[in-house]
Design a protein around this motif. Structure first.
Motif, PDB file in Angstrom:
ATOM      1  N   LEU A 191       0.861  -1.192   0.000  1.00  0.00           N
ATOM      2  CA  LEU A 191       0.000   0.000   0.000  1.00  0.00           C
ATOM      3  C   LEU A 191       0.891   1.233   0.000  1.00  0.00           C
ATOM      4  O   LEU A 191       1.568   1.502   0.999  1.00  0.00           O
ATOM      5  CB  LEU A 191      -0.890   0.028   1.246  1.00  0.00           C
ATOM      6  CG  LEU A 191      -1.860  -1.133   1.401  1.00  0.00           C
ATOM      7  CD1 LEU A 191      -2.493  -1.099   2.790  1.00  0.00           C
ATOM      8  CD2 LEU A 191      -2.928  -1.079   0.322  1.00  0.00           C
ATOM      9  N   PRO A 192       0.919   1.981  -1.096  1.00  0.00           N
ATOM     10  CA  PRO A 192       1.823   3.134  -1.126  1.00  0.00           C
ATOM     11  C   PRO A 192       1.505   4.121  -0.002  1.00  0.00           C
ATOM     12  O   PRO A 192       0.347   4.276   0.378  1.00  0.00           O
ATOM     13  CB  PRO A 192       1.538   3.763  -2.484  1.00  0.00           C
ATOM     14  CG  PRO A 192       0.876   2.716  -3.295  1.00  0.00           C
ATOM     15  CD  PRO A 192       0.154   1.834  -2.332  1.00  0.00           C
ATOM     16  N   TYR A 193       2.534   4.752   0.514  1.00  0.00           N
ATOM     17  CA  TYR A 193       2.407   5.783   1.542  1.00  0.00           C
ATOM     18  C   TYR A 193       1.748   5.254   2.806  1.00  0.00           C
ATOM     19  O   TYR A 193       0.841   5.874   3.361  1.00  0.00           O
ATOM     20  CB  TYR A 193       1.625   6.981   0.986  1.00  0.00           C
ATOM     21  CG  TYR A 193       2.289   7.595  -0.214  1.00  0.00           C
ATOM     22  CD1 TYR A 193       3.478   8.298  -0.068  1.00  0.00           C
ATOM     23  CD2 TYR A 193       1.764   7.444  -1.488  1.00  0.00           C
ATOM     24  CE1 TYR A 193       4.114   8.842  -1.170  1.00  0.00           C
ATOM     25  CE2 TYR A 193       2.397   7.982  -2.599  1.00  0.00           C
ATOM     26  CZ  TYR A 193       3.572   8.687  -2.424  1.00  0.00           C
ATOM     27  OH  TYR A 193       4.203   9.224  -3.510  1.00  0.00           O
ATOM     28  N   ASN A 194       2.184   4.085   3.239  1.00  0.00           N
ATOM     29  CA  ASN A 194       1.595   3.509   4.448  1.00  0.00           C
ATOM     30  C   ASN A 194       2.200   4.115   5.716  1.00  0.00           C
ATOM     31  O   ASN A 194       1.735   3.836   6.815  1.00  0.00           O
ATOM     32  CB  ASN A 194       1.769   1.992   4.440  1.00  0.00           C
ATOM     33  CG  ASN A 194       3.224   1.591   4.259  1.00  0.00           C
ATOM     34  OD1 ASN A 194       4.039   1.811   5.142  1.00  0.00           O
ATOM     35  ND2 ASN A 194       3.570   1.032   3.101  1.00  0.00           N
TER      36      ASN A 194
END
Lengths: 377, 377
Positions: B258-261
């Motif tokens: 999940l990008p930018y977690n």
């Protein structure tokens, strides 16, 4: 929260009906009258909350004490919460009236709408500031806790933000993080207190009473232009959509769609202390998206599927704006003279963290917009 | 760079042939002999480079001067570059011999391989440090330039990293970023100089000569276990693959995908100054991936399609390790007594930036691994 536009949706056409043929003479005045009525209701609620012993001017801490643990002015008790809700509702309808006057300008009496629009913008801008400072402090303190591995902290409801002092008491922050929190608390609480005073002053001013009188007129009689008779709303809403799409097309969406592109932190240490110039086009899209969303409310009522997607895109842009301003507040606090290196270090980490939130918000917007573009193509 | 395993690939079977049936008695000794030969060739190259007037011990700046603009020891001239390449080649074959002895342990003379493995690990560890400090400084200075909006700086070839002093001269850094760069330059150059001395000492030690003698024996005669006759390599390579997959399965890959977690920066301000414990399982996977890659080299030679994917996954994990250590170096520099707040602020931004690189590298690994899992399923 007041229910806001819900009543509007019920009075309007079926949301699935694109309402292309609705004559402006009906739908536009209906919408404006409904929003003006909301405005007046919120104003009444604000006055009642103020006279019920919850007047924020009396319950808030003295300006400049900057107490860690201080609450947002006007949220200290039930009356204060009512006041805050009333202010939100006032801003909400002021924005909608102002936006609608802008988008459907050719259908409204020009002299009248040219006069009232900047007044509404002044009002909603003035009323927005107190909440913005409170939310900024809450965002930054939450980030400090997260960065200290104190992620298990329960998220506090708005207006009762975990203060830096409380967090320190839990022993979960380094000295630097705790001091950074206390410094931000001091600076943003002072700004918030000033914004609160300015908002109170505005609400008592003759300038405000003139706005309220204009809105009261609007609630009974919308001053239409001669051109409005038989005119259609759709072309003007389409023009708002086009302005939005043009502004979005100018955004670096390809880059924004690549996760971890490291764009938002470029200039993170630049000598220029001004807000990031790369953020401005995104802020502009945020405003145009809101105008388009309001124009759809006029035409369709609320809560169609597309509106849900527009809302998500708008929320990403709100997050972008909030993180951008929080990052600037951290950078600005770091320029306070004579702070300890540990405080400055924590503020640097915090600044970078919020700039990455900016980047994450752009990514989220890009994802929403792709879906949006497919669904409305 | 020496061509390394290329000769091995040529002597081995067609890369498309899974070589399942190759008896250990042929393929394993062939591979080990080839790597031992590479090791001895690199050692000869290192000695020749040293005697050609490029001896790093003579060309490097005195320890402790920590000059901004100082070059990596041993990279100051052509002879120094040759030395650095020879050291890389030495490490490269030492790692491969050691890894192969580990994975195919049951097929090799136990007493001999138990003795030589830790010695090879000591050697490649000692030789790796100088390069690691140089690369860390280069990474951090590049990040400082990027964060100052000086992204247009040409990337320098390895060993001639843009020094903090040069960057300041260009006027593109704030005082804080320039001071942070100078501080990191001082600290990491000192560490690098010490590592260089330690490497030189190691290469002149009797301990090293014993390792070199063992490898010389290996180049002519690989001590196999009795069990090696007719045994197959594939089950042992499969076991290495299984150990890798088990370790990957324990990673938080869903979050990483999940990008930018915002996971990597949790504990970014935690009171615990130790390296991030969340990084350890990723470092472990990096080592297991390398062992598996070497086992595939033994079986298949190099450069099959899967190997390219494994290489990409491995590079993501190298980036993860480098960024993790660079972030720690920035945090450690920020604990230097009596630094200016502006310096500390820049180091905070830098630390957070590198922790986001850590997060980005995890995302990249997750993406590679997904493809890998599909292709080998």
């Amino acid at each position: 929260m007041t229910p806001g536009g819900a009543g509007v949706a019920q009075r309007h056409l079926d949301p699935m009906d694109p309402a292309t043929g609705s004559p402006a003479a009906d739908v536009l005045p209906d919408y404006l009258r409904a929003q003006a009525t909301e405005f007046l209701r919120a104003l009444r609620a604000h006055r009642e909350a103020g006279s019920n012993g919850g007047a924020p001017a009396r319950s808030r801490p003295a300006a400049g004490t900057g107490a860690a643990g201080g609450r947002a002015p006007g949220t200290g008790d039930h009356g204060g919460e009512d006041t805050a809700d009333a202010v939100l509702a006032l801003r909400r309808s002021a924005r909608r009236i102002s936006g609608t006057l802008h988008t459907f300008r050719p259908l409204l009496d020009a002299a009248w709408s040219e006069h009232i629009r900047p007044e509404l913008a002044w009002l909603s801008g003035t009323l927005a500031r107190e909440h913005a400072y409170a939310a900024r402090l809450e965002r930054l303190v939450a980030a400090l806790n997260r960065l200290s591995g104190a992620a298990a902290f329960p998220t506090q409801p708005r207006g009762t933000a975990q203060s830096a002092g409380d967090a320190t008491a839990k022993g979960s922050l380094t000295v630097g993080a705790a001091k950074a929190g206390a410094l931000l608390d001091r600076q943003l609480t002072l700004a918030r207190t000033r914004a609160h005073s300015a908002a109170l002053q505005a609400l008592g001013s003759s300038r405000f009473h003139a706005v309220a009188d204009s809105v009261a007129v609007l609630a009974s009689e919308v001053p239409l232009a001669p051109a409005a008779a038989g005119a259609e709303l759709r072309p003007l809403a389409d023009a708002a959509h086009e302005r939005l799409c043009d502004a979005v097309a100018a955004l670096p969406l390809v880059t924004a769609g690549l996760p971890y592109n490291a764009e938002a932190l470029v200039h993170g240490l630049s000598p220029d202390p001004a807000p990031h110039p790369q953020d401005a086009p995104w802020h502009q899209v945020r405003l145009l998206l809101r105008l388009y969303r309001y124009s759809r409310e006029v035409l369709h009522g609320r809560d169609t599927l597309d509106d849900v997607r527009l809302l998500a895109a708008g929320e990403a842009l709100n997050r972008h704006r909030d993180a951008s301003e929080a990052a600037a507040a951290a950078a600005s606090a770091a320029r306070t003279p004579r702070i300890a290196p540990a405080t400055a270090y924590a503020l640097g980490v915090l600044h970078a963290d919020q700039r990455h939130e900016v980047e994450a918000a752009r990514f989220a917007f890009q994802q929403c917009w792709q879906k949006e573009a497919v669904s409305t193509a």
